[in-house]
Design a protein around this motif. Structure first.
Motif, mmCIF file in Angstrom:
data_model
loop_
_atom_site.group_PDB
_atom_site.id
_atom_site.type_symbol
_atom_site.label_atom_id
_atom_site.label_comp_id
_atom_site.label_asym_id
_atom_site.label_seq_id
_atom_site.Cartn_x
_atom_site.Cartn_y
_atom_site.Cartn_z
ATOM 1 N N MET A 1 0.838 -1.172 0.000
ATOM 2 C CA MET A 1 0.000 0.000 0.000
ATOM 3 C C MET A 1 0.888 1.241 0.000
ATOM 4 O O MET A 1 2.015 1.201 0.489
ATOM 5 C CB MET A 1 -0.975 -0.032 1.183
ATOM 6 C CG MET A 1 -0.417 0.376 2.534
ATOM 7 S SD MET A 1 -1.558 0.178 3.927
ATOM 8 C CE MET A 1 -2.461 1.702 3.905
ATOM 9 N N LYS A 2 0.383 2.320 -0.536
ATOM 10 C CA LYS A 2 1.135 3.571 -0.580
ATOM 11 C C LYS A 2 0.527 4.559 0.411
ATOM 12 O O LYS A 2 -0.697 4.631 0.563
ATOM 13 C CB LYS A 2 1.089 4.172 -1.981
ATOM 14 C CG LYS A 2 1.870 3.377 -2.989
ATOM 15 C CD LYS A 2 1.860 4.049 -4.340
ATOM 16 C CE LYS A 2 2.649 3.186 -5.315
ATOM 17 N NZ LYS A 2 2.747 3.799 -6.624
ATOM 18 N N ILE A 3 1.426 5.284 1.094
ATOM 19 C CA ILE A 3 0.959 6.357 1.969
ATOM 20 C C ILE A 3 1.747 7.621 1.647
ATOM 21 O O ILE A 3 2.883 7.562 1.193
ATOM 22 C CB ILE A 3 1.084 6.011 3.475
ATOM 23 C CG1 ILE A 3 2.550 5.801 3.887
ATOM 24 C CG2 ILE A 3 0.236 4.805 3.836
ATOM 25 C CD1 ILE A 3 2.744 5.745 5.399
ATOM 26 N N GLU A 4 1.098 8.743 1.887
ATOM 27 C CA GLU A 4 1.757 10.036 1.746
ATOM 28 C C GLU A 4 2.387 10.384 3.084
ATOM 29 O O GLU A 4 1.760 10.204 4.132
ATOM 30 C CB GLU A 4 0.743 11.113 1.348
ATOM 31 C CG GLU A 4 0.137 10.919 -0.014
ATOM 32 C CD GLU A 4 1.149 11.107 -1.128
ATOM 33 O OE1 GLU A 4 1.999 12.010 -1.035
ATOM 34 O OE2 GLU A 4 1.083 10.326 -2.101
ATOM 35 N N THR A 5 3.623 10.879 3.045
ATOM 36 C CA THR A 5 4.321 11.228 4.284
ATOM 37 C C THR A 5 4.778 12.666 4.245
ATOM 38 O O THR A 5 4.926 13.263 3.175
ATOM 39 C CB THR A 5 5.544 10.322 4.504
ATOM 40 O OG1 THR A 5 6.549 10.651 3.550
ATOM 41 C CG2 THR A 5 5.179 8.852 4.394
ATOM 42 N N ARG A 6 5.027 13.195 5.408
ATOM 43 C CA ARG A 6 5.499 14.568 5.541
ATOM 44 C C ARG A 6 6.924 14.724 5.039
ATOM 45 O O ARG A 6 7.234 15.683 4.343
ATOM 46 C CB ARG A 6 5.418 14.977 7.016
ATOM 47 C CG ARG A 6 5.867 16.401 7.292
ATOM 48 C CD ARG A 6 5.960 16.685 8.761
ATOM 49 N NE ARG A 6 7.162 16.023 9.307
ATOM 50 C CZ ARG A 6 7.454 15.978 10.591
ATOM 51 N NH1 ARG A 6 6.638 16.504 11.480
ATOM 52 N NH2 ARG A 6 8.541 15.375 11.003
ATOM 53 N N ASP A 7 7.790 13.779 5.391
ATOM 54 C CA ASP A 7 9.220 13.952 5.143
ATOM 55 C C ASP A 7 9.789 13.080 4.032
ATOM 56 O O ASP A 7 10.893 13.333 3.567
ATOM 57 C CB ASP A 7 10.004 13.675 6.436
ATOM 58 C CG ASP A 7 9.635 14.646 7.541
ATOM 59 O OD1 ASP A 7 9.360 15.816 7.244
ATOM 60 O OD2 ASP A 7 9.617 14.223 8.713
ATOM 61 N N PHE A 8 9.072 12.055 3.612
ATOM 62 C CA PHE A 8 9.601 11.109 2.630
ATOM 63 C C PHE A 8 8.789 11.050 1.339
ATOM 64 O O PHE A 8 9.051 10.210 0.490
ATOM 65 C CB PHE A 8 9.690 9.704 3.241
ATOM 66 C CG PHE A 8 10.621 9.609 4.408
ATOM 67 C CD1 PHE A 8 11.985 9.446 4.219
ATOM 68 C CD2 PHE A 8 10.144 9.694 5.713
ATOM 69 C CE1 PHE A 8 12.850 9.353 5.306
ATOM 70 C CE2 PHE A 8 11.000 9.604 6.801
ATOM 71 C CZ PHE A 8 12.362 9.438 6.599
ATOM 72 N N VAL A 11 5.443 6.771 -0.005
ATOM 73 C CA VAL A 11 6.231 5.571 0.263
ATOM 74 C C VAL A 11 5.335 4.337 0.167
ATOM 75 O O VAL A 11 4.141 4.394 0.465
ATOM 76 C CB VAL A 11 6.938 5.597 1.641
ATOM 77 C CG1 VAL A 11 7.962 6.705 1.719
ATOM 78 C CG2 VAL A 11 5.951 5.710 2.773
ATOM 79 N N GLU A 12 5.941 3.262 -0.244
ATOM 80 C CA GLU A 12 5.262 1.963 -0.326
ATOM 81 C C GLU A 12 5.558 1.215 0.973
ATOM 82 O O GLU A 12 6.726 1.079 1.357
ATOM 83 C CB GLU A 12 5.800 1.180 -1.518
ATOM 84 C CG GLU A 12 5.148 -0.159 -1.729
ATOM 85 C CD GLU A 12 3.818 -0.079 -2.453
ATOM 86 O OE1 GLU A 12 2.978 -0.967 -2.207
ATOM 87 O OE2 GLU A 12 3.612 0.868 -3.244
ATOM 88 N N ILE A 13 4.509 0.764 1.640
ATOM 89 C CA ILE A 13 4.681 -0.020 2.863
ATOM 90 C C ILE A 13 3.837 -1.288 2.763
ATOM 91 O O ILE A 13 2.874 -1.348 2.004
ATOM 92 C CB ILE A 13 4.297 0.771 4.126
ATOM 93 C CG1 ILE A 13 2.815 1.138 4.108
ATOM 94 C CG2 ILE A 13 5.161 2.000 4.304
ATOM 95 C CD1 ILE A 13 2.277 1.566 5.448
ATOM 96 N N ALA A 52 -0.384 6.908 9.120
ATOM 97 C CA ALA A 52 -0.801 6.362 7.828
ATOM 98 C C ALA A 52 -2.096 7.016 7.364
ATOM 99 O O ALA A 52 -2.531 6.798 6.245
ATOM 100 C CB ALA A 52 -0.988 4.852 7.936
ATOM 101 N N GLU A 53 -2.670 7.857 8.239
ATOM 102 C CA GLU A 53 -3.955 8.482 7.940
ATOM 103 C C GLU A 53 -3.839 9.956 7.564
ATOM 104 O O GLU A 53 -4.671 10.457 6.811
ATOM 105 C CB GLU A 53 -4.883 8.318 9.142
ATOM 106 C CG GLU A 53 -5.138 6.846 9.459
ATOM 107 C CD GLU A 53 -5.597 6.621 10.875
ATOM 108 O OE1 GLU A 53 -6.807 6.405 11.058
ATOM 109 O OE2 GLU A 53 -4.742 6.670 11.796
#
Length: 145
Positions: A1-8, A11-13, A52-53
């Motif tokens: 699954m892919k999540i949007e992150t603040r610093d990266f 990313v795929e997790i 992740a939210e």
């Protein structure tokens, strides 16, 4: 699954890497799923606890045993039960860092650590009964880190 992150960025997790908080991070009670991210340039003792939210909710966390050899937080039985952790199960302990503009003035919150059960992938933030500070200097001016 892919999540949007603040610093990266994106990313795929693996879904199996999601940590479900049974006792939420204080002030973020509406969020319950996080992932620990790392940057090999910082080593294993520093991670990013990324929601992740919500991509803008991210905490820099540090393994306190790498720096504070006398730090010995006690996890109450009720928290262990909520995390589905047996008395012999090892829980990872992380503390939230506040990185100051002057890096040498950065602090960590030893009063409210985060515990993660690495097998069950449950997490909890506690306010300890023990006498620890919420603003412990990360750097000792005489000894360094």
């Amino acid at each position: 699954m892919k999540i949007e992150t603040r610093d990266f960025g994106t990313v795929e997790i693996n879904e199996s890497d999601l940590i479900h908080f049974v006792q939420p991070v204080y002030g973020f009670e509406h969020l319950s799923n996080y992932v620990l991210l790392s940057d090999k340039n910082f080593g294993d003792g520093i991670r990013w606890l990324q929601s992740a939210e919500e991509k803008d909710v991210c905490f820099i966390v540090i393994n306190p045993s790498d720096i504070f050899t006398d730090y010995a937080p006690t996890v109450p039985l009720a928290t262990r039960l909520a995390m589905r952790a047996g008395t012999g199960d090892n829980l990872e302990c992380w503390v939230i860092a506040v990185i100051a503009p002057d890096f040498k003035k950065s602090t960590v919150n030893l009063k409210s650590p985060i515990f993660i059960h690495p097998e069950k992938m449950n997490g909890a933030q506690l306010i300890l009964d023990q006498d620890y500070s919420i603003r412990t200097p990360l750097f000792n001016s005489e000894k360094g880190v």
